[in-house]
Design an enzyme around this catalytic site. Structure first.
Site, mmCIF file in Angstrom:
data_model
loop_
_atom_site.group_PDB
_atom_site.id
_atom_site.type_symbol
_atom_site.label_atom_id
_atom_site.label_comp_id
_atom_site.label_asym_id
_atom_site.label_seq_id
_atom_site.Cartn_x
_atom_site.Cartn_y
_atom_site.Cartn_z
ATOM 1 N N LYS A 47 4.389 -4.374 7.629
ATOM 2 C CA LYS A 47 3.335 -3.993 8.591
ATOM 3 C C LYS A 47 1.960 -4.456 8.093
ATOM 4 O O LYS A 47 1.182 -5.029 8.849
ATOM 5 C CB LYS A 47 3.328 -2.466 8.764
ATOM 6 C CG LYS A 47 2.050 -1.915 9.390
ATOM 7 C CD LYS A 47 2.101 -0.422 9.610
ATOM 8 C CE LYS A 47 1.544 0.451 8.530
ATOM 9 N NZ LYS A 47 0.097 0.351 8.257
ATOM 10 N N ASN A 48 1.673 -4.197 6.832
ATOM 11 C CA ASN A 48 0.326 -4.473 6.346
ATOM 12 C C ASN A 48 0.056 -5.956 6.086
ATOM 13 O O ASN A 48 -1.074 -6.344 5.807
ATOM 14 C CB ASN A 48 0.036 -3.649 5.081
ATOM 15 C CG ASN A 48 -0.083 -2.170 5.417
ATOM 16 O OD1 ASN A 48 -0.146 -1.807 6.586
ATOM 17 N ND2 ASN A 48 -0.100 -1.332 4.394
ATOM 18 N N CYS A 97 -9.193 9.367 9.731
ATOM 19 C CA CYS A 97 -7.850 9.708 10.189
ATOM 20 C C CYS A 97 -7.285 10.753 9.253
ATOM 21 O O CYS A 97 -8.004 11.266 8.395
ATOM 22 C CB CYS A 97 -6.967 8.477 10.301
ATOM 23 S SG CYS A 97 -6.519 7.784 8.725
ATOM 24 N N ARG A 140 -12.315 6.918 5.713
ATOM 25 C CA ARG A 140 -12.059 5.492 5.893
ATOM 26 C C ARG A 140 -13.210 4.694 6.533
ATOM 27 O O ARG A 140 -13.061 4.136 7.628
ATOM 28 C CB ARG A 140 -10.754 5.295 6.670
ATOM 29 C CG ARG A 140 -9.602 6.069 6.058
ATOM 30 C CD ARG A 140 -8.269 5.747 6.637
ATOM 31 N NE ARG A 140 -7.783 4.422 6.264
ATOM 32 C CZ ARG A 140 -6.611 3.940 6.647
ATOM 33 N NH1 ARG A 140 -5.822 4.650 7.411
ATOM 34 N NH2 ARG A 140 -6.234 2.739 6.277
ATOM 35 N N ASP A 161 0.590 4.527 -0.384
ATOM 36 C CA ASP A 161 1.519 4.596 0.749
ATOM 37 C C ASP A 161 2.926 5.057 0.332
ATOM 38 O O ASP A 161 3.783 5.257 1.185
ATOM 39 C CB ASP A 161 1.612 3.236 1.460
ATOM 40 C CG ASP A 161 0.302 2.840 2.127
ATOM 41 O OD1 ASP A 161 -0.614 3.684 2.193
ATOM 42 O OD2 ASP A 161 0.196 1.682 2.580
ATOM 43 N N ARG A 171 4.717 3.922 13.994
ATOM 44 C CA ARG A 171 3.710 2.929 13.593
ATOM 45 C C ARG A 171 4.217 2.078 12.425
ATOM 46 O O ARG A 171 3.761 0.939 12.259
ATOM 47 C CB ARG A 171 2.424 3.636 13.143
ATOM 48 C CG ARG A 171 1.559 4.197 14.237
ATOM 49 C CD ARG A 171 0.180 4.551 13.676
ATOM 50 N NE ARG A 171 -0.307 3.445 12.891
ATOM 51 C CZ ARG A 171 -0.918 3.571 11.704
ATOM 52 N NH1 ARG A 171 -1.145 4.735 11.184
ATOM 53 N NH2 ARG A 171 -1.307 2.510 11.052
HETATM 54 C C1 LIG Z 1 -3.237 -1.996 7.627
HETATM 55 C C2 LIG Z 1 -3.298 -1.850 6.149
HETATM 56 O O1 LIG Z 1 -3.193 -2.817 5.408
HETATM 57 N N1 LIG Z 1 -3.398 -0.616 5.674
HETATM 58 C C3 LIG Z 1 -3.409 -0.383 4.243
HETATM 59 C C4 LIG Z 1 -4.794 -0.681 3.706
HETATM 60 O O2 LIG Z 1 -5.694 0.159 4.408
HETATM 61 P P1 LIG Z 1 -7.268 -0.132 4.316
HETATM 62 O O3 LIG Z 1 -7.490 -1.588 4.288
HETATM 63 O O4 LIG Z 1 -7.910 0.664 5.387
HETATM 64 O O5 LIG Z 1 -7.585 0.519 2.912
HETATM 65 P P2 LIG Z 1 -8.735 0.126 1.889
HETATM 66 O O6 LIG Z 1 -8.134 -0.606 0.742
HETATM 67 O O7 LIG Z 1 -9.833 -0.520 2.642
HETATM 68 O O8 LIG Z 1 -9.231 1.553 1.409
HETATM 69 C C5 LIG Z 1 -9.236 1.917 0.045
HETATM 70 C C6 LIG Z 1 -10.383 2.880 -0.206
HETATM 71 O O9 LIG Z 1 -11.599 2.184 -0.002
HETATM 72 C C7 LIG Z 1 -12.451 2.915 0.853
HETATM 73 N N2 LIG Z 1 -13.267 1.978 1.635
HETATM 74 C C8 LIG Z 1 -12.654 0.972 2.310
HETATM 75 C C9 LIG Z 1 -13.388 0.091 3.065
HETATM 76 C C10 LIG Z 1 -14.771 0.239 3.109
HETATM 77 O O10 LIG Z 1 -15.484 -0.521 3.773
HETATM 78 N N3 LIG Z 1 -15.346 1.256 2.442
HETATM 79 C C11 LIG Z 1 -14.640 2.140 1.667
HETATM 80 O O11 LIG Z 1 -15.184 3.047 1.058
HETATM 81 C C12 LIG Z 1 -11.491 3.726 1.717
HETATM 82 O O12 LIG Z 1 -12.121 4.846 2.295
HETATM 83 C C13 LIG Z 1 -10.422 4.091 0.714
HETATM 84 O O13 LIG Z 1 -10.816 5.225 0.009
HETATM 85 O O14 LIG Z 1 -4.822 -0.404 2.316
HETATM 86 C C14 LIG Z 1 -4.549 0.966 1.990
HETATM 87 C C15 LIG Z 1 -4.702 1.124 0.480
HETATM 88 O O15 LIG Z 1 -3.725 0.448 -0.190
HETATM 89 C C16 LIG Z 1 -3.171 1.364 2.476
HETATM 90 O O16 LIG Z 1 -2.981 2.739 2.282
HETATM 91 C C17 LIG Z 1 -3.002 1.045 3.958
HETATM 92 O O17 LIG Z 1 -1.648 1.190 4.324
HETATM 93 C C1 LIG Z 2 -2.082 4.300 5.732
HETATM 94 C C2 LIG Z 2 -1.264 3.392 6.210
HETATM 95 O O1 LIG Z 2 -1.537 2.481 7.177
HETATM 96 P P1 LIG Z 2 -2.855 2.270 8.055
HETATM 97 O O2 LIG Z 2 -3.898 1.699 7.188
HETATM 98 O O3 LIG Z 2 -2.393 1.277 9.065
HETATM 99 O O4 LIG Z 2 -3.227 3.603 8.622
HETATM 100 C C3 LIG Z 2 0.122 3.238 5.679
HETATM 101 O O5 LIG Z 2 0.762 2.214 6.000
HETATM 102 O O6 LIG Z 2 0.612 4.140 4.974
#
Ligand SMILES: CC(=O)N[C@H]1[C@@H](OP(=O)(O)OP(=O)(O)OC[C@H]2O[C@@H](n3ccc(=O)[nH]c3=O)[C@H](O)[C@@H]2O)O[C@H](CO)[C@@H](O)[C@@H]1O
Ligand SMILES: C=C(OP(=O)(O)O)C(=O)O
Length: 435
Positions: free
Chosen positions: A22-23, A117, A122, A306, A398
């Site tokens: 998915k990711n 969420c 996030r 995850d 999802r």
């Molecule tokens: C679709 C997808 O690929 N989802 C994955 C992606 O989510 P996602 O890309 O949303 O996760 P991030 O790696 O960005 O988030 C990691 C941390 O960074 C923080 N943060 C992130 C962006 C930002 O602009 N500012 C900030 O502070 C977030 O709040 C969180 O605490 O990586 C996560 C961490 O491995 C996984 O749990 C999700 O499954």
């Molecule tokens: C947190 C997850 O995904 P998403 O970033 O799509 O919410 C996940 O795959 O566990």
């Protein structure tokens, strides 16, 4: 209301096949928007609710998209819109991944601002910081975030305060068509980042160093549609590995990539689980007794957040006390309350949960609070006394294709029903995606 009903007590045996990740597939599909010539053909696409959502986003943006038997075809050669409304972003936060590609190709993109969420607030500040470094303006207002560039984007150095997966992907995509060189420092190193970089390079981009903490992108003039096979889902694989370990079973998780699962495998082994790489996957043999273990979630190659809740199910069966510390998301313990309804002995202390194992778990009616929590409640149902009923299945849909059928094939006593009609409702992904 739809429910998954599990009667605990069966050991799992056999082979289960892992889907495309998915990711990995979501950013790859977003990246197809940058192909101003040619057709993109993506293989190993999982039929997940999230995939249907991003497909709808692309269609809304005027790309031609078809999904047939795990193959997604995108023709993005005609003029595209650059605005994605709220309905998509509320269904799936990853809709923000269209920002980078649209900004790169059109110098403009607007999407509804994603909210928090069930796992944390996030923010997307790091995505926006990266776009600004490339010369874009950012405007946040009326629930939308708009990024626009009055002149061509220009390569720059971007340091990420935390190695955000989404920010790394969005900035990497935006930089592919910028003038000159972009360097992303403290970049995320997840295998899904490497898969996206490989796809972008096939499209004609020049991305160097993906998988390390410094990624260099040399801008090119244009990108073309190409063919790509998405990597296997290491979290889905880890979930079935947990199911085998938990039930004292013997399961081959076909297609699982051992190199992407090192942290998971190492913790399983510490717990006394036998893990054997085989030519076509990973075999997991669960012991009679599991040992307690401590984990701390971290960005890759650390233990994945995850897999945090699935790991807790193993700890609940272990003989002794385990501790889980969550460092990636500030609020990813919503499932603990649901586990407690099944007689789990767990105590939250700040960012950690103390888990006392080896207590009889009891079936109960529980709610999936996010997709991994949902899968973990199903896992717990496999070893609980009596019947477990899991609701809020939209979360599970999802991230898991055919969870019920796959576990049943392995020997679980499990079904998915709509209690209003008493009809067995399996594989309802298209329906869920349009909720
Ligand atoms: C679709 C997808 O690929 N989802 C994955 C992606 O989510 P996602 O890309 O949303 O996760 P991030 O790696 O960005 O988030 C990691 C941390 O960074 C923080 N943060 C992130 C962006 C930002 O602009 N500012 C900030 O502070 C977030 O709040 C969180 O605490 O990586 C996560 C961490 O491995 C996984 O749990 C999700 O499954
Ligand atoms: C947190 C997850 O995904 P998403 O970033 O799509 O919410 C996940 O795959 O566990």
């Amino acid at each position: 209301m739809e429910k998954i009903i599990i009667k605990g007590g069966n050991r799992l045996f056999g082979t289960v096949k892992v889907e495309g990740a998915k990711n990995a597939v979501l950013p790859v599909i977003a990246a197809t928007l940058m192909a101003s010539t040619g057709i993109s053909k993506i293989y190993n696409v999982p039929a997940l609710a999230d995939v249907y959502t991003i497909k709808d986003v692309l269609k809304h943006l005027n790309a031609k998209v078809t999904l047939e038997k795990n193959q997604l075809t995108v023709n993005a050669t005609r003029p595209l819109l650059t605005e994605a409304p709220l309905e998509y972003v509320t269904k799936m936060r990853a809709s923000v991944l269209v920002l980078g590609p649209l900004l790169a190709r059109y110098g403009h993109a607007k999407v509804a601002m994603p909210g928090g969420c069930a796992i944390g607030s996030r923010p997307i500040d790091l995505h926006l910081k990266g776009f600004e470094a490339l010369g874009a303006n950012v405007h946040v207002g009326n629930g939308y975030v708009e990024v626009y560039a009055n002149k061509p984007l220009k390569g720059a150095k971007v340091y990420l305060d935390v190695p955000s997966v989404g920010a790394t992907e969005n900035i990497m995509m935006a930089a592919t068509l910028a003038k000159g060189k972009t360097i992303i420092e403290n970049a995320a190193k997840e295998p899904e980042i490497v898969d996206l970089a490989n796809f972008l390079n096939k499209m004609g981009a020049r991305v160097i160093g993906a998988g390390t903490e410094t990624i260099k992108i040399i801008g090119v003039e244009q990108l073309k549609g190409v063919e790509h096979t998405v990597i296997a889902d290491r979290i889905e694989a880890g979930t079935y590995m947990a199911a085998a370990a938990l039930t004292g079973g013997n399961v081959l998780v076909e297609g699982a990539e051992i190199d992407h699962c090192r942290a998971i495998v190492s913790k399983f082994e510490e717990m006394g689980v036998t893990v054997m790489p085989e030519p076509n996957g990973i075999r997991v043999i669960g012991p009679e007794k599991l040992k307690p273990v401590d984990i701390k979630t971290l960005p890759y190659p650390g233990f994945p957040t995850d897999m945090q809740s699935q790991m807790m199910t193993l700890m609940l069966k272990a003989e002794g006390t385990s501790i889980v510390t969550e460092t990636v998301f500030e609020n990813r313990f919503m499932h603990v309350e649901e586990f407690r309804r099944m007689n789990a002995d767990m105590k939250i202390e700040g960012r950690s949960v103390i888990i006392k194992g080896d207590r009889e778990l009891q079936g109960a009616e529980v709610q999936a609070t996010d997709l991994r929590a949902g899968a973990s409640l199903v896992l717990l149902g496999l070893i609980a006394e009596g019947y477990t009923r899991v609701t809020e299945l939209k979360h599970i849909d999802r991230g898991y294709v055919g969870l019920v059928e796959k576990l049943r094939t392995l020997g679980a006593d499990i079904e998915r029903v709509d209690e209003a009609t008493q009809i067995t409702t399996e594989e309802p992904v298209e329906k869920v995606s349009s909720l």
